[in-house]
Motif scaffolding. Structure first.
Motif, mmCIF file in Angstrom:
data_model
loop_
_atom_site.group_PDB
_atom_site.id
_atom_site.type_symbol
_atom_site.label_atom_id
_atom_site.label_comp_id
_atom_site.label_asym_id
_atom_site.label_seq_id
_atom_site.Cartn_x
_atom_site.Cartn_y
_atom_site.Cartn_z
ATOM 1 N N TYR A 79 0.857 -1.187 0.000
ATOM 2 C CA TYR A 79 0.000 0.000 0.000
ATOM 3 C C TYR A 79 0.884 1.224 0.000
ATOM 4 N N PHE A 80 0.635 2.148 -0.947
ATOM 5 C CA PHE A 80 1.424 3.375 -1.060
ATOM 6 C C PHE A 80 0.516 4.590 -0.979
ATOM 7 N N PRO A 81 0.619 5.371 0.096
ATOM 8 C CA PRO A 81 -0.125 6.641 0.141
ATOM 9 C C PRO A 81 0.528 7.658 -0.776
ATOM 10 N N LYS A 82 -0.281 8.503 -1.394
ATOM 11 C CA LYS A 82 0.250 9.567 -2.244
ATOM 12 C C LYS A 82 0.546 10.802 -1.404
ATOM 13 N N PRO A 83 1.647 11.503 -1.711
ATOM 14 C CA PRO A 83 2.658 11.198 -2.728
ATOM 15 C C PRO A 83 3.584 10.079 -2.255
ATOM 16 N N PHE A 84 4.026 9.239 -3.164
ATOM 17 C CA PHE A 84 4.851 8.101 -2.800
ATOM 18 C C PHE A 84 6.235 8.251 -3.420
ATOM 19 N N ASP A 85 7.162 7.463 -2.909
ATOM 20 C CA ASP A 85 8.529 7.428 -3.433
ATOM 21 C C ASP A 85 8.533 6.493 -4.645
ATOM 22 N N PHE A 87 0.627 3.675 9.917
ATOM 23 C CA PHE A 87 -0.528 2.921 9.424
ATOM 24 C C PHE A 87 -0.085 1.647 8.703
ATOM 25 N N ARG A 88 0.957 1.769 7.900
ATOM 26 C CA ARG A 88 1.421 0.607 7.146
ATOM 27 C C ARG A 88 1.944 -0.470 8.085
ATOM 28 N N MET A 89 2.659 -0.066 9.145
ATOM 29 C CA MET A 89 3.161 -1.054 10.101
ATOM 30 C C MET A 89 2.013 -1.723 10.843
ATOM 31 N N ILE A 90 0.984 -0.951 11.184
ATOM 32 C CA ILE A 90 -0.172 -1.540 11.867
ATOM 33 C C ILE A 90 -0.810 -2.623 11.003
ATOM 34 N N THR A 91 -0.993 -2.327 9.718
ATOM 35 C CA THR A 91 -1.651 -3.307 8.855
ATOM 36 C C THR A 91 -0.833 -4.585 8.711
ATOM 37 N N TYR A 117 14.749 -7.640 23.476
ATOM 38 C CA TYR A 117 14.690 -8.339 22.185
ATOM 39 C C TYR A 117 13.416 -9.166 22.058
ATOM 40 N N ARG A 118 12.901 -9.655 23.184
ATOM 41 C CA ARG A 118 11.648 -10.403 23.150
ATOM 42 C C ARG A 118 10.466 -9.492 22.829
ATOM 43 N N LEU A 119 10.532 -8.245 23.299
ATOM 44 C CA LEU A 119 9.439 -7.294 23.067
ATOM 45 C C LEU A 119 9.570 -6.577 21.720
ATOM 46 N N ASN A 120 10.800 -6.346 21.278
ATOM 47 C CA ASN A 120 11.055 -5.503 20.106
ATOM 48 C C ASN A 120 11.022 -6.305 18.806
ATOM 49 N N VAL A 121 10.041 -7.190 18.675
ATOM 50 C CA VAL A 121 9.922 -7.973 17.442
ATOM 51 C C VAL A 121 9.474 -7.068 16.296
ATOM 52 N N VAL A 122 8.426 -6.292 16.534
ATOM 53 C CA VAL A 122 7.956 -5.318 15.545
ATOM 54 C C VAL A 122 7.875 -3.950 16.225
ATOM 55 N N PRO A 123 8.876 -3.094 16.033
ATOM 56 C CA PRO A 123 8.792 -1.750 16.620
ATOM 57 C C PRO A 123 7.937 -0.826 15.761
ATOM 58 N N ILE A 124 7.091 -0.044 16.407
ATOM 59 C CA ILE A 124 6.315 0.991 15.723
ATOM 60 C C ILE A 124 6.599 2.303 16.438
ATOM 61 N N GLU A 125 7.207 3.241 15.754
ATOM 62 C CA GLU A 125 7.595 4.502 16.380
ATOM 63 C C GLU A 125 6.604 5.597 15.999
ATOM 64 N N LEU A 126 5.971 6.165 17.006
ATOM 65 C CA LEU A 126 5.004 7.235 16.782
ATOM 66 C C LEU A 126 5.707 8.579 16.747
ATOM 67 N N PRO A 127 5.455 9.380 15.717
ATOM 68 C CA PRO A 127 6.116 10.686 15.640
ATOM 69 C C PRO A 127 5.509 11.669 16.632
ATOM 70 N N PRO A 128 6.310 12.596 17.161
ATOM 71 C CA PRO A 128 5.727 13.665 17.985
ATOM 72 C C PRO A 128 4.872 14.572 17.110
ATOM 73 N N LEU A 129 3.962 15.305 17.725
ATOM 74 C CA LEU A 129 3.052 16.151 16.963
ATOM 75 C C LEU A 129 3.797 17.216 16.174
ATOM 76 N N ARG A 130 4.908 17.694 16.698
ATOM 77 C CA ARG A 130 5.683 18.730 15.993
ATOM 78 C C ARG A 130 6.300 18.201 14.700
ATOM 79 N N ALA A 131 6.341 16.878 14.536
ATOM 80 C CA ALA A 131 6.869 16.283 13.306
ATOM 81 C C ALA A 131 5.757 15.965 12.315
ATOM 82 N N ARG A 132 4.525 16.306 12.662
ATOM 83 C CA ARG A 132 3.381 16.043 11.771
ATOM 84 C C ARG A 132 2.381 17.186 11.888
ATOM 85 N N ARG A 133 2.878 18.396 11.789
ATOM 86 C CA ARG A 133 2.044 19.580 11.996
ATOM 87 C C ARG A 133 0.897 19.668 10.988
#
Length: 470
Positions: free
Chosen positions: A100-106, A148-152, A296-312
């Protein structure tokens, strides 16, 4: 010879770019702009993969994929969309999209995905769509699209997820989304905050206890693991969990079995683990405060949430979302004008999305008219902030420099001496505003109550002395 690629895209400029790039890679490309034309091409031609937009001239490109799967079950499908919401990402995943690629995509990433898809076969049939329209995760920014992509990608498996991010970014909302959209949605979702449980009670809280296991254990208690059996256990603020509890947690994750405090038999549990922390665990591991094997047992799939200032760019959508929630909770119906949104986009948002939500609720309450304007927003922000961030920072900087110049700590002792000097008034302030209540003071400081007690003793602070100073 490789089968051609089918591109279903009604935006001529985007289609031209994709066709040119794919043909440059040696692929033959058939392009159409509507579902009807797509179906005619699929009826007569085999394709290595299909790229499709969501909103097409004659309908929803995802909603009609069931028909495509019926005639081409092995054809990988790549979905492109300007509808960059978690709902779209989840619908893509639930319809077995290869990517799944949201626009604009690379464009380079898209080409790589086509290369992989052209030699792959999904072989799966769509399983239906979850009801994702009311999910609280909001954002069309590129930063949130990665989330979103990591969640899916974790919805159809039970992999352990570690959600990382500052306080107030919405880590529990991510955990809830994974549960509500995943295979365990019919099971319980149990959340526990490791930072809010006293050190001597956390094992009982997680694993339960038997009658008589300790003073006050007047009966058997079922812990969070057993409460979450068949569902999801969300371990928030995992970085604040004491080492003894970390050891038992690791054993439970490794074996899938727990033992109640004071118990003699293990109990099997079927639980998906999602953990979260606002801490940087690497230095905690290095200093021995967090177990590396547990990480390492917990960090199988890391999902990092951006701070609000990085998604104004998401602030306007979030503000309108919170106004709808506020109305549902009994506040007056409100809208917000673009000038007010622009002002909000300029703020530092140290408290992230949670801070924005609280502000929007306050604006909804205080607004005299249906539309929240920039004047009201500026007034409320001004009262909250008082001095500017620059003024506050300069004041703190001056205080630190004055202290250093007055005390001249010995080389190698600067950090320890300064920390002790500034920690004492900080603790005293917390006790003062909470009238000596150590639990509330610990919550205010964001530390464990046992840590507070230990530091009070080391600093020579008597909590009871503040009980009459509310």
């Amino acid at each position: 010879m490789t089968d051609p690629i089918l591109l279903v895209e009604d935006d001529n400029s985007i289609a031209a770019v994709i066709v040119s790039a794919l043909e440059g890679e040696g692929y033959a490309v058939d392009r159409c702009a509507a579902i009807a034309a797509r179906d005619r091409l699929l009826a007569t031609q085999r394709y290595a993969c299909m790229l499709t937009d969501v909103m097409l001239e004659d309908g929803d490109g995802i909603a009609t994929l069931g028909k495509v799967r019926g005639s081409h079950p092995a054809m990988p499908i790549i979905i492109l969309s300007a509808q960059n919401t978690l709902d779209t990402a989840v619908r893509a995943s639930e319809n077995d999209a290869f990517e799944y690629f949201p626009k604009p995509f690379d464009l380079d990433e898209l080409i790589r995905a086509v290369r992989q898809a052209a030699g792959a076969s999904s072989g799966n049939v769509a399983e239906g769509q979850p009801d994702a329209g009311n999910l609280p995760l909001v954002g069309r920014s590129q930063a949130m699209q990665g989330v979103f992509r990591m969640i899916t990608r974790v919805l159809r498996n039970d992999l352990t997820v570690l959600v990382l991010g500052e306080s107030g970014t919405g880590k529990e909302l991510v955990a809830e989304a994974i549960h509500e959209l995943g295979a365990r949605k019919t099971g319980p979702f149990v959340a526990v905050n490791a930072a809010a449980i006293p050190r001597d009670l956390i094992e009982s809280e997680l694993f339960g206890h038997e009658k008589g296991a300790f003073t006050g254990a007047v009966g058997q208690a079922i812990g969070k693991f057993e409460q979450a059996n068949g569902g999801t256990l969300f371990l928030d603020e995992i970085g604040d969990m004491p080492l003894e509890a970390q050891t038992r947690l690791l054993r439970a994750l490794q074996s899938g079995r727990i033992r109640r405090v004071g118990g003699r038999q293990d109990v099997a549990v079927d639980v998906r683990i999602i953990a979260a922390t606002n801490r940087d665990l690497a230095p905690m591991i290095a200093s021995g405060r967090f177990r590396e094997d547990l990480f390492y047992r917990l960090n199988v799939v890391p999902i990092e949430l951006p701070p609000l200032r990085a998604r104004r760019e998401d602030i306007g959508a979030l503000a309108r979302h919170f106004l709808v929630l506020a109305e549902g909770e009994g506040l007056p119906r409100r809208q917000i004008d673009e000038a007010a949104v622009s002002l909000l986009e300029q703020q530092p948002w140290r408290g992230n999305v949670r801070e924005l939500r609280n502000l929007i609720y306050r604006l909804a309450l205080l607004a005299r008219n249906e539309v929240i304007d920039v004047e009201l927003a500026r007034e409320v922000l001004g009262k909250e902030q008082g001095h500017s961030a620059t003024e506050r920072s300069s004041s703190v900087d001056r205080a630190v420099m004055d202290w250093i110049e007055q005390h001249h700590p010995a080389p190698g002792a600067l950090y320890r001496a300064a920390s002790a000097a500034f920690e004492k008034p900080l603790f005293e302030h917390a006790l003062r505003v909470t009238a000596g209540n150590q639990l509330r003071a610990a919550e205010l400081l964001g530390i464990n109550r046992n840590t507070l007690r230990k530091r009070l003793g080391e600093l020579g602070i008597v909590a009871e002395a503040f009980s009459a100073r509310a």
